[in-house]
Design a protein around this motif. Structure first.
Motif, mmCIF file in Angstrom:
data_model
loop_
_atom_site.group_PDB
_atom_site.id
_atom_site.type_symbol
_atom_site.label_atom_id
_atom_site.label_comp_id
_atom_site.label_asym_id
_atom_site.label_seq_id
_atom_site.Cartn_x
_atom_site.Cartn_y
_atom_site.Cartn_z
ATOM 1 N N ALA A 50 0.867 -1.225 0.121
ATOM 2 C CA ALA A 50 -0.080 -0.181 0.024
ATOM 3 C C ALA A 50 0.713 1.175 0.038
ATOM 4 O O ALA A 50 0.425 2.626 0.109
ATOM 5 N N ALA A 51 2.214 1.165 -0.004
ATOM 6 C CA ALA A 51 3.165 2.396 -0.145
ATOM 7 C C ALA A 51 2.938 3.208 -1.091
ATOM 8 O O ALA A 51 2.454 2.668 -2.254
ATOM 9 N N GLN A 52 2.764 4.320 -1.062
ATOM 10 C CA GLN A 52 2.490 5.490 -2.196
ATOM 11 C C GLN A 52 3.726 6.283 -2.572
ATOM 12 O O GLN A 52 3.516 6.755 -3.653
ATOM 13 N N ALA A 53 4.640 5.956 -1.686
ATOM 14 C CA ALA A 53 6.105 6.764 -2.378
ATOM 15 C C ALA A 53 7.445 6.060 -1.425
ATOM 16 O O ALA A 53 7.025 5.364 -0.578
ATOM 17 N N LEU A 54 8.391 6.305 -1.983
ATOM 18 C CA LEU A 54 9.570 5.879 -1.401
ATOM 19 C C LEU A 54 10.426 6.982 -1.036
ATOM 20 O O LEU A 54 10.523 7.995 -1.718
ATOM 21 N N ALA B 136 9.875 -5.472 -7.908
ATOM 22 C CA ALA B 136 9.990 -5.099 -9.335
ATOM 23 C C ALA B 136 9.013 -3.508 -9.693
ATOM 24 O O ALA B 136 9.177 -3.243 -10.659
ATOM 25 N N ARG B 137 8.548 -3.194 -8.614
ATOM 26 C CA ARG B 137 7.658 -1.910 -8.860
ATOM 27 C C ARG B 137 8.540 -0.656 -9.117
ATOM 28 O O ARG B 137 9.660 -0.397 -8.549
ATOM 29 N N ARG B 138 8.146 -0.216 -10.079
ATOM 30 C CA ARG B 138 8.948 1.205 -10.758
ATOM 31 C C ARG B 138 7.767 2.258 -10.756
ATOM 32 O O ARG B 138 8.680 3.233 -11.738
ATOM 33 N N ASP B 139 6.776 2.236 -10.314
ATOM 34 C CA ASP B 139 5.774 3.358 -10.575
ATOM 35 C C ASP B 139 5.457 4.155 -9.418
ATOM 36 O O ASP B 139 4.812 4.962 -9.335
ATOM 37 N N LEU B 140 6.280 3.987 -8.336
ATOM 38 C CA LEU B 140 6.158 4.655 -7.069
ATOM 39 C C LEU B 140 6.920 6.136 -7.225
ATOM 40 O O LEU B 140 8.017 5.929 -7.634
ATOM 41 N N PRO B 141 6.257 7.056 -6.780
ATOM 42 C CA PRO B 141 7.246 8.421 -6.894
ATOM 43 C C PRO B 141 8.292 8.168 -5.757
ATOM 44 O O PRO B 141 8.290 7.228 -4.615
#
Length: 89
Positions: free
Chosen positions: A48-52, A68-73
């Motif tokens: 559920a993280a919205q950003a890093l 593998a996620r690359r869509d997080l701000p």
């Protein structure tokens, strides 16, 4: 002039090259060794993280290796970590 470089080996190449290009002898003696982990015990709810928030280039590489996620701000604390994030997608 001899210059002691204590950065982790993974982060030292550009600095060593720049020093040598200026005629210095760079002695690489890392104070830290970065050891990648094969598995991470992720905290509950991480999906559920919205950003890093990335605090180092090593942190960026570790996340990219294990997720593998690359869509997080991404909020990076410095130029080196921001560049690493961009390079990793």
């Amino acid at each position: 002039m001899r210059v002691l470089v204590t950065r982790p080996r993974e982060d030292a190449a550009a600095l060593v090259a720049a020093l040598e290009a200026r005629g210095h002898e760079a002695l690489l003696e890392p104070l830290l060794t970065i050891t990648p982990r094969d598995k991470v015990d992720w905290p509950q709810g991480r999906e559920a993280a919205q950003a890093l928030l990335i605090t180092s280039a090593n942190g960026a590489r570790a996340f990219a290796r294990l997720d593998a996620r690359r869509d997080l701000p991404v909020f990076a604390v410095g130029d080196a970590s921001a560049t690493a994030c961009r390079d990793l997608g």
